[in-house]
Every structure is written in C-alpha cells, then in structure tokens.
Design an enzyme around this catalytic site. Sequence first.
Site, mmCIF file in Angstrom:
data_model
loop_
_atom_site.group_PDB
_atom_site.id
_atom_site.type_symbol
_atom_site.label_atom_id
_atom_site.label_comp_id
_atom_site.label_asym_id
_atom_site.label_seq_id
_atom_site.Cartn_x
_atom_site.Cartn_y
_atom_site.Cartn_z
ATOM 1 N N GLU A 176 52.675 -18.334 41.417
ATOM 2 C CA GLU A 176 50.375 -18.577 41.951
ATOM 3 C C GLU A 176 50.944 -17.327 43.176
ATOM 4 O OE1 GLU A 176 51.681 -23.119 42.169
ATOM 5 O OE2 GLU A 176 52.250 -21.097 41.847
ATOM 6 N N HIS A 195 57.303 -17.206 43.667
ATOM 7 C CA HIS A 195 55.693 -18.291 42.705
ATOM 8 C C HIS A 195 54.646 -17.345 42.148
ATOM 9 C CE1 HIS A 195 57.526 -21.992 45.889
ATOM 10 N NE2 HIS A 195 58.471 -21.404 45.728
ATOM 11 N N CYS A 198 52.247 -22.035 48.223
ATOM 12 C CA CYS A 198 51.027 -21.557 47.286
ATOM 13 C C CYS A 198 50.005 -21.597 47.888
ATOM 14 C CB CYS A 198 51.373 -21.750 45.675
ATOM 15 S SG CYS A 198 52.927 -21.059 45.278
ATOM 16 N N CYS A 244 52.822 -25.853 45.627
ATOM 17 C CA CYS A 244 53.885 -26.335 46.905
ATOM 18 C C CYS A 244 52.196 -25.880 47.883
ATOM 19 C CB CYS A 244 54.666 -25.363 47.082
ATOM 20 S SG CYS A 244 54.963 -23.340 47.347
#
Length: 136
Positions: free
Chosen positions: A42, A40, A73, A70
Amino acid sequence: MKLVVKKASRAGFPFFSAIAKGDKIIASSKGNGIRDPTAHAEMLAIQKALRKLKTNSLKGFTLYSTCESCPMCMGAIHWAGISELVFGARLTDSRRFGFDEIIIPQVGATLKRRGVKINNDVMRKECIGLFKSSRW
C-alpha cells in the site's frame, strides 16, 4: 480486484496493492516489507501514484489490496485522502502463514467515520490462496 490478484500471483508474493480511479490503474506495487519494514504494498503504491500525479491527494481514488491494511498503511490511506479501500484477505489470515501483523480494529472504524468506504473480504478465498502459493 481480479487484476490485482492476478498481478500478485505473477509477482509470487501475497501482498499486492493498486491505486485506481474508475477502471484505470494509476499505480501498483508488491510489498517488500521483508527487506524494508516500511515498504508495504500500500505504501509503495501510494507513493508511486502521488509521484505520477504530482499531487499530495488521492481523493476520489480506490486502493485495492490483496490483504487488509496494517495500522501504518491505514494511516497513509487516511493522509493520502483515498476515498475507498477494497481488500481480500484479513490480517488474521496472514498470521496463519507466518506474518506477524499488528491488528488494531479501531483503525478501520476510524477511517469509515472519516468517510473512507471500506469493502472487505473481496475475493478473500483467492487472496488467501496467494499466501499458500507465494514464494516469500
């Protein structure tokens, strides 16, 4: 946040994050979760910043993201010690465009209780626009 949205637009992918201290971006990344479920935006930005700074703490840094983080993260934000999270679109917004993110509302509340400042809906309209125009 304007620069993060601009970089996301150039990347052609709606998920983009940057780590900054003041007005200086230390690291940034677009997400690649389609190929790798842990990649992801992040997570990748946090990893880049930690490597670049040769540290395991991002205390005093801000993470800017085009979309709400999410739970995975959010955990990384906590463990990295990030002081502030700024995001545009919501996970519920991403669902309208085919992304099936897990939403656990208590995660954000837990980060706030632990001292992470959270600013949401920053440039939300523009960030939702990234989903509409992306080439994912």
